[in-house]
Design an enzyme around this catalytic site. Structure first.
Site, PDB file in Angstrom:
ATOM      1  N   CYS A   2      55.355  37.075  39.784  1.00 24.58           N
ATOM      2  CA  CYS A   2      56.797  37.033  40.003  1.00 24.58           C
ATOM      3  C   CYS A   2      57.159  37.695  41.331  1.00 24.58           C
ATOM      4  CB  CYS A   2      57.516  37.779  38.890  1.00 24.58           C
ATOM      5  SG  CYS A   2      57.164  37.084  37.280  1.00 24.58           S
ATOM      6  N   ARG A  27      53.698  33.303  46.745  1.00 23.29           N
ATOM      7  CA  ARG A  27      53.105  34.041  45.638  1.00 23.29           C
ATOM      8  C   ARG A  27      52.855  33.123  44.439  1.00 23.29           C
ATOM      9  NH1 ARG A  27      54.493  39.799  45.873  1.00 23.29           N
ATOM     10  NH2 ARG A  27      54.662  39.904  43.618  1.00 23.29           N
ATOM     11  N   TRP A  71      56.537  33.621  37.533  1.00 19.69           N
ATOM     12  CA  TRP A  71      55.219  33.082  37.160  1.00 19.69           C
ATOM     13  C   TRP A  71      55.085  33.436  35.688  1.00 19.69           C
ATOM     14  CZ3 TRP A  71      51.146  30.197  38.341  1.00 19.69           C
ATOM     15  CH2 TRP A  71      49.933  30.463  37.711  1.00 19.69           C
ATOM     16  N   ASN A  97      59.340  42.220  37.671  1.00 20.87           N
ATOM     17  CA  ASN A  97      57.961  41.782  37.912  1.00 20.87           C
ATOM     18  C   ASN A  97      57.062  42.771  37.186  1.00 20.87           C
ATOM     19  OD1 ASN A  97      55.518  40.915  38.962  1.00 20.87           O
ATOM     20  ND2 ASN A  97      55.810  41.972  40.913  1.00 20.87           N
ATOM     21  N   GLY A  98      56.114  42.260  36.375  1.00 14.24           N
ATOM     22  CA  GLY A  98      55.216  43.148  35.638  1.00 14.24           C
ATOM     23  C   GLY A  98      55.153  42.748  34.183  1.00 14.24           C
ATOM     24  N   GLU A 466      27.304  32.610  40.635  1.00 12.07           N
ATOM     25  CA  GLU A 466      28.685  32.642  41.128  1.00 12.07           C
ATOM     26  C   GLU A 466      28.720  33.039  42.614  1.00 12.07           C
ATOM     27  OE1 GLU A 466      31.417  31.486  40.415  1.00 12.07           O
ATOM     28  OE2 GLU A 466      32.871  32.664  41.526  1.00 12.07           O
ATOM     29  N   LYS A 470      30.375  30.697  45.544  1.00  9.47           N
ATOM     30  CA  LYS A 470      31.409  31.164  46.487  1.00  9.47           C
ATOM     31  C   LYS A 470      30.979  30.845  47.907  1.00  9.47           C
ATOM     32  CE  LYS A 470      34.152  31.475  44.644  1.00  9.47           C
ATOM     33  NZ  LYS A 470      34.219  31.295  43.225  1.00  9.47           N
ATOM     34  N   GLU A 473      30.945  26.909  48.730  1.00  9.52           N
ATOM     35  CA  GLU A 473      32.205  26.162  48.800  1.00  9.52           C
ATOM     36  C   GLU A 473      33.064  26.547  50.002  1.00  9.52           C
ATOM     37  OE1 GLU A 473      35.030  26.557  45.537  1.00  9.52           O
ATOM     38  OE2 GLU A 473      34.333  28.581  45.142  1.00  9.52           O
ATOM     39  N   HIS A 489       8.278  28.631  40.184  1.00  7.19           N
ATOM     40  CA  HIS A 489       8.112  27.312  39.565  1.00  7.19           C
ATOM     41  C   HIS A 489       8.704  26.208  40.443  1.00  7.19           C
ATOM     42  CE1 HIS A 489       6.590  29.308  36.042  1.00  7.19           C
ATOM     43  NE2 HIS A 489       7.647  30.126  36.073  1.00  7.19           N
ATOM     44  N   LYS A 588      42.202  22.675  44.276  1.00  7.43           N
ATOM     45  CA  LYS A 588      42.347  23.865  43.424  1.00  7.43           C
ATOM     46  C   LYS A 588      42.255  23.489  41.952  1.00  7.43           C
ATOM     47  CE  LYS A 588      43.065  28.168  42.577  1.00  7.43           C
ATOM     48  NZ  LYS A 588      41.861  28.994  42.723  1.00  7.43           N
TER      49      LYS A 588
HETATM   50  O1  M6R Z   1      40.823  25.762  36.733  1.00  5.32           O
HETATM   51  P1  M6R Z   1      39.407  25.849  36.276  1.00  5.32           P
HETATM   52  O2  M6R Z   1      38.944  27.222  36.020  1.00  5.32           O
HETATM   53  O3  M6R Z   1      39.150  24.958  35.084  1.00  5.32           O
HETATM   54  O4  M6R Z   1      38.567  25.260  37.474  1.00  5.32           O
HETATM   55  C1  M6R Z   1      37.198  25.030  37.358  1.00  5.32           C
HETATM   56  C2  M6R Z   1      36.562  24.775  38.700  1.00  5.32           C
HETATM   57  O5  M6R Z   1      37.103  23.621  39.285  1.00  5.32           O
HETATM   58  C3  M6R Z   1      36.743  25.961  39.657  1.00  5.32           C
HETATM   59  O6  M6R Z   1      36.238  27.127  39.114  1.00  5.32           O
HETATM   60  C4  M6R Z   1      36.025  25.681  40.988  1.00  5.32           C
HETATM   61  O7  M6R Z   1      34.648  25.677  40.777  1.00  5.32           O
HETATM   62  C5  M6R Z   1      36.429  26.736  42.025  1.00  5.32           C
HETATM   63  N1  M6R Z   1      36.688  26.114  43.289  1.00  5.32           N
HETATM   64  C6  M6R Z   1      35.376  27.754  42.254  1.00  5.32           C
HETATM   65  O8  M6R Z   1      35.729  28.687  43.211  1.00  5.32           O
END
Ligand code: M6R
Length: 593
Positions: A2, A27, A71, A97-98, A466, A470, A473, A489, A588
């Protein structure tokens, strides 16, 4: 998250509020509202969706007003749930907000006293509490202070009364800034809201309140006036929209400590406040998710099996849709920050059709996942704008720790110790953020490579996955996450001086084997960066670089190591000149299969 604004001065408050809200759009929000006080009345306008292109927004131009971008956290996005919220008589307006964590009991009490509520929000208790104090004869500002004393949780709120020329605002664990102009004053959760009008600001601290009129302001703490200096903000409006950060991703990485705090605030009181009926009678758990959320699931599997002894399977949502899972008393958990990922939704639909109970863990209130699921647990990360998931991943993990602790069969003392350690994680993440320059300087050595390998064992393995995701991507470096034991392997064939390896080494039962793997990797001439516990004195002898992360219970390391790896990926991508917030070919929210 928010955004709140308040204005008192000589301009039309409705125009100032709407322009300030536009500056807070970055935001993220799902609804918005503005209220002004004019001729002893409060006039309100609220809307769902974006502020958009509204031209000539006007509520009649009073000189004092409030605005809010919401939000949704408590109650779906709707006109009724949008702020400002009013008291019974519509004479007191509040933007907040909070999270008010004790709102249920406050609301029940106020309803018993005859107050009528209109919304589903936690915020609405605030104007009603102020009203009840005013009705008992308190001055408006005193009524606001007394109200704040009754609130638990986190809040920054601004209150306005129809027949009072003052705004009164209080801050506790949510940001609030006072903008100082000539004959006018601004309140906002973030500086961009006011930069068009002034760059002179006073940052309020927790527990402080401010009473503002067009003639000046007074800041109080525990009822005593405090003197605070005015600071000059050196930002342009463009800089400020990312809160001064160069990219949303970096801003969101920096929000990690607060995200853990907010999620704990929501679900960890004296007890873990997660509905135990979600887990009643289940035989096992099946996680379905994509991308980063899938990695959260892998960590969830580890936690739940370790702490609760319940069998857990994890499937890529897109693959689950081709499988024939055995029917049992399985709880299917879809993790999705957006709540809109097509594959995850499809997997949840399939599980429902097969008669399984479905839980959604998501960051977006009212998203499709929440409507498909039997139960929902929200992460409290606020909107994430960078395509790379960072703070939402950390929020997902925080919820998974709470779930694992909730259904754990370990002795209560052990769980209490773990929860105490979890409470200390925000501070440990802050220490990692303080190491930003060091991590950025290590990234300089690695920005020129085209291939990297991330390895780990046990809980270090999903951390490695993970970390690799990161990096790939946002920097477009080909990065693979692997269980360290699998290297020999196949992937050994790829090692050499052109393929650096990030080793996620955890001080647990996997430590010695990981050390053995690191020696094997070094023997093949790959440069090695270790992400390690700060008390690990041994590791530096075997690797080229070490990112030392504050010590914690090994089971909690995903919360700390992952933040270090987010920063590493960020700085590598930045050096490579990549479009960090919007990497090529990615979206996204992936709403197609
Ligand atoms: O909104 P979601 O968590 O379902 O999204 C899943 C993936 O599309 C998302 O985590 C994607 O891998 C990100 N770009 C990773 O940083």
């Amino acid at each position: 998250m928010c955004g709140i604004v308040g204005y008192v001065g000589f301009r039309n408050a409705d125009e100032v509020a709407i322009s300030a809200l536009r500056r807070l759009e970055y935001r993220g929000y799902d609804s918005w509202g503005v209220a002004i006080a004019k001729d002893g009345e409060i006039v309100v306008k609220k809307n769902v969706g974006a502020i958009g292109d509204i031209k000539d927004f006007s509520l009649g131009g009073g000189k004092i007003g409030l605005g809010h971008t919401r939000w949704a956290t408590h109650g779906k996005p709707s006109e009724i749930n949008a702020h400002p919220h009013l008291d019974c008589k519509g004479r007191i307006a509040v933007v907040h907000n909070g999270i008010i964590s004790n709102f249920r009991s406050l609301r029940e009490r106020l309803e018993n006293e005859g107050h009528t509520f209109r919304s589903e929000t936690d915020t609405e208790v605030i104007p009603h509490l102020i009203e009840s104090w005013v009705e008992r004869g308190e001055d408006f500002a005193d009524a606001v202070m007394k109200t704040a004393e009754e609130l638990q949780g986190s809040y920054a709120f601004v209150a306005m009364k129809a027949d009072d020329a003052r705004l009164v605002a209080v801050r506790y664990k949510s940001p609030l800034v006072l903008g100082v102009g000539d004959g006018e004053f601004f309140l906002a959760s973030d500086i961009p809201a006011m930069l068009e009008y002034t760059n002179r600001v006073v940052y309020l601290d927790d527990g402080e309140s401010v009473i503002v009129s067009k003639d000046g302001y007074r800041i109080l703490k525990n009822g005593v006036e405090v003197e605070k200096g005015i600071e000059i903000v050196p930002w342009s409006i463009e800089d400020a929209e990312k809160g001064g950060y160069e990219h949303f991703m970096l801003k969101e990485i920096h929000e990690n400590p607060r995200v853990v705090e907010d999620t704990l605030l929501e679900y960890l009181g004296e007890d873990i406040e997660i509905d135990s009926r979600i887990f009643a009678g289940i035989s096992d758990i099946l996680f379905v998710a994509c991308g980063t959320s899938f990695h959260a699931c892998l960590i969830g599997k580890y936690l739940i099996e370790e702490l609760a002894g319940i069998p857990v399977r994890v499937e890529y949502a897109s693959e689950f849709n081709y499988s024939n899972p055995p029917l049992s008393r399985t709880l299917v958990v879809g993790i999705t920050q957006s709540g809109e990922t097509a594959d995850t939704l499809e997997a949840m639909r399939k599980a429902k059709k097969l008669g399984m109970r479905v839980l959604a863990i998501t960051n977006v209130l009212g998203s499709t996942a929440t409507r498909l699921a039997d139960h929902v647990i929200y992460t409290r990360a606020g909107p994430e704008i960078g395509v790379a998931a960072t703070k939402t991943f950390i929020a997902q993990l925080t919820v998974l720790y709470l779930i694992a602790a909730k259904i754990s069969n370990l002795p209560p003392k052990e769980i209490e110790e773990l929860l105490n350690e979890l409470r200390s994680i925000p501070q440990k993440i802050r220490q990692i953020l303080d190491m930003e320059d060091e991590i950025s300087s290590i990234s300089e050595t690695f920005a020129g490579y085209e291939n990297m390998m991330y390895v780990g064992r046990g809980i270090g393995y999903p951390i490695a996955l993970e970390g690799a995701l990161k990096l790939k991507e946002i920097s477009y470096i080909h990065a693979e996450g692997y269980p360290a034991g699998e290297l020999k392997h196949g992937p050994f064939a790829l090692l050499g001086e052109k393929t650096p390896v990030v080793a996620c080494i955890v001080r647990d039962k996997t430590y010695d084997s990981m050390l053995g793997n690191i020696k094997e990797i070094k023997a093949r001439e790959s440069p090695v960066i270790a992400v390690a516990n700060e008390e690990d004195d041994e590791i530096e002898k075997f690797v080229d670089y070490t990112i030392r992360v504050p010590s914690t219970n090994p089971i909690l390391t995903p919360l700390t190591y992952s933040v270090a790896l987010q920063l590493f990926a960020y700085y590598v991508a930045r050096l490579r000149g990549c479009e960090i917030d919007k990497p090529r070919n990615l979206a996204k929210s992936v709403t197609v299969e």
